[in-house]
Structures are given as structure tokens and as C-alpha cells.
Design a protein around this motif. Structure first.
Motif, PDB file in Angstrom:
ATOM      1  N   ALA A  13     -90.296 -45.925  62.921  1.00  0.00           N
ATOM      2  CA  ALA A  13     -89.930 -44.516  62.989  1.00  0.00           C
ATOM      3  C   ALA A  13     -91.193 -43.655  63.006  1.00  0.00           C
ATOM      4  O   ALA A  13     -92.146 -43.921  62.268  1.00  0.00           O
ATOM      5  CB  ALA A  13     -89.052 -44.136  61.808  1.00  0.00           C
ATOM      6  N   VAL A  39     -75.523 -47.274  72.886  1.00  0.00           N
ATOM      7  CA  VAL A  39     -75.413 -48.085  71.681  1.00  0.00           C
ATOM      8  C   VAL A  39     -74.152 -48.922  71.830  1.00  0.00           C
ATOM      9  O   VAL A  39     -73.136 -48.441  72.331  1.00  0.00           O
ATOM     10  CB  VAL A  39     -75.342 -47.196  70.427  1.00  0.00           C
ATOM     11  N   GLU A  42     -70.393 -47.756  72.003  1.00  0.00           N
ATOM     12  CA  GLU A  42     -70.325 -46.319  72.233  1.00  0.00           C
ATOM     13  C   GLU A  42     -70.495 -46.023  73.720  1.00  0.00           C
ATOM     14  O   GLU A  42     -70.896 -46.876  74.501  1.00  0.00           O
ATOM     15  CB  GLU A  42     -71.402 -45.599  71.424  1.00  0.00           C
ATOM     16  N   SER A  61     -80.372 -33.971  71.356  1.00  0.00           N
ATOM     17  CA  SER A  61     -80.871 -34.912  70.357  1.00  0.00           C
ATOM     18  C   SER A  61     -82.310 -35.362  70.623  1.00  0.00           C
ATOM     19  O   SER A  61     -82.965 -35.896  69.716  1.00  0.00           O
ATOM     20  CB  SER A  61     -79.962 -36.134  70.288  1.00  0.00           C
ATOM     21  N   LYS A  85     -86.861 -41.986  66.193  1.00  0.00           N
ATOM     22  CA  LYS A  85     -86.032 -42.088  64.995  1.00  0.00           C
ATOM     23  C   LYS A  85     -85.152 -43.342  65.105  1.00  0.00           C
ATOM     24  O   LYS A  85     -84.857 -43.796  66.214  1.00  0.00           O
ATOM     25  CB  LYS A  85     -85.121 -40.858  64.886  1.00  0.00           C
ATOM     26  N   PRO A  86     -84.698 -43.851  63.972  1.00  0.00           N
ATOM     27  CA  PRO A  86     -83.798 -45.025  64.040  1.00  0.00           C
ATOM     28  C   PRO A  86     -82.574 -44.782  64.919  1.00  0.00           C
ATOM     29  O   PRO A  86     -82.097 -45.711  65.585  1.00  0.00           O
ATOM     30  CB  PRO A  86     -83.420 -45.232  62.573  1.00  0.00           C
ATOM     31  N   GLU A  87     -82.108 -43.549  64.958  1.00  0.00           N
ATOM     32  CA  GLU A  87     -80.923 -43.254  65.775  1.00  0.00           C
ATOM     33  C   GLU A  87     -81.219 -43.250  67.275  1.00  0.00           C
ATOM     34  O   GLU A  87     -80.310 -43.111  68.089  1.00  0.00           O
ATOM     35  CB  GLU A  87     -80.281 -41.919  65.368  1.00  0.00           C
ATOM     36  N   ASP A  88     -82.474 -43.401  67.653  1.00  0.00           N
ATOM     37  CA  ASP A  88     -82.826 -43.558  69.067  1.00  0.00           C
ATOM     38  C   ASP A  88     -82.653 -45.002  69.527  1.00  0.00           C
ATOM     39  O   ASP A  88     -82.793 -45.300  70.715  1.00  0.00           O
ATOM     40  CB  ASP A  88     -84.270 -43.118  69.321  1.00  0.00           C
ATOM     41  N   THR A  89     -82.370 -45.892  68.589  1.00  0.00           N
ATOM     42  CA  THR A  89     -82.180 -47.297  68.939  1.00  0.00           C
ATOM     43  C   THR A  89     -81.004 -47.448  69.890  1.00  0.00           C
ATOM     44  O   THR A  89     -79.895 -46.994  69.609  1.00  0.00           O
ATOM     45  CB  THR A  89     -81.930 -48.127  67.666  1.00  0.00           C
ATOM     46  N   ALA A  90     -81.248 -48.077  71.035  1.00  0.00           N
ATOM     47  CA  ALA A  90     -80.229 -48.222  72.069  1.00  0.00           C
ATOM     48  C   ALA A  90     -80.815 -49.035  73.214  1.00  0.00           C
ATOM     49  O   ALA A  90     -82.019 -49.314  73.242  1.00  0.00           O
ATOM     50  CB  ALA A  90     -79.779 -46.861  72.587  1.00  0.00           C
ATOM     51  N   THR A 111     -85.786 -50.392  69.981  1.00  0.00           N
ATOM     52  CA  THR A 111     -85.371 -50.514  68.590  1.00  0.00           C
ATOM     53  C   THR A 111     -86.378 -49.785  67.715  1.00  0.00           C
ATOM     54  O   THR A 111     -87.575 -50.050  67.791  1.00  0.00           O
ATOM     55  CB  THR A 111     -85.294 -51.988  68.162  1.00  0.00           C
ATOM     56  N   SER A 114     -86.714 -48.205  60.445  1.00  0.00           N
ATOM     57  CA  SER A 114     -86.952 -47.132  59.460  1.00  0.00           C
ATOM     58  C   SER A 114     -87.992 -47.535  58.437  1.00  0.00           C
ATOM     59  O   SER A 114     -88.393 -48.682  58.366  1.00  0.00           O
ATOM     60  CB  SER A 114     -85.646 -46.769  58.765  1.00  0.00           C
TER      61      SER A 114
END
Length: 114
Positions: A13, A39, A42, A61, A85-90, A111, A114
């Protein structure tokens, strides 16, 4: 025309990665060049778009962190990703939307730990 993305990987991160998408063959009738991400489980979402005229759009985002660019001479589309950020993992996909249809690359995993 085939698209091939590269540059994915594992990063902590706050780190950065640069994705590149190389198009083999001549692109004609292009409406836009895009980066999407998905993801597992999703819907695929578009994170950045650039048009041949240079108009650029970003998903909220990623605004201020990601930068899309193109190199017409090299037939590449790039995505510079900073402050990850971790939420960018995809899985990230490059896409070209054209008159004849849409072209998709096979995807590259990003990936962010964090």
C-alpha cells in the motif's frame, strides 16, 4: 488486432505500478482507449479512459492517483498507478472501443498488500 497488458504485480500500500498495453495491428475507427478492473465476483468497472482527441476521464475512486496516457507511435496505452490501496487489488484489463467493436486484453493481476 490483439491487446497485451503487462506491468501487474504485488506492491505494498502506498506504492506504485505502471501498466502498459500494447496493440498489435493497426487501430482504426477508435472511439476510446480504456483501462478496466474486475474483482472476482464483481462487475468489471472502468477506471480510466482516453480518447484519440485527448479527452480523459477517471473513476472517482482513482482520481488524483492514476494517470492514463497513450503513445501513438508505439501503439501503447499506459496506466500509471500511484498511492495504491488494498482496494485497488483486481485484474486490470485494457480495452479499445472502436467502430468495428471492442478489443480486450487478457488482463493482468494487481495485488496491493496492506
Amino acid at each position: 488486432v490483439q491487446l497485451q497488458a503487462s506491468g501487474g504485480g504485488l506492491v505494498q500500500a502506498g506504492g506504485s505500478l505502471r501498466l502498459s498495453c500494447a496493440a498489435s495491428g493497426k487501430l482504426v475507427g477508435v472511439w476510446s482507449m480504456n483501462w478496466f478492473r474486475q474483482v472476482s465476483g464483481e462487475q468489471r468497472e472502468r477506471v480510466a479512459q482516453i480518447t484519440p482527441g485527448g479527452l480523459i476521464n477517471y473513476a472517482d475512486s482513482v482520481k488524483g492517483r492514476f494517470t492514463i496516457s497513450r503513445d501513438s507511435a508505439k501503439n501503447t496505452i499506459n496506466l500509471q498507478m500511484n498511492s495504491l490501496k488494498p482496494e485497488d487489488t483486481a485484474v486490470y484489463y485494457c480495452n479499445v472501443a472502436a467502430k468495428v467493436g471492442a478489443y480486450w486484453g487478457p488482463g493482468t493481476q494487481v495485488t496491493v498488500s496492506s
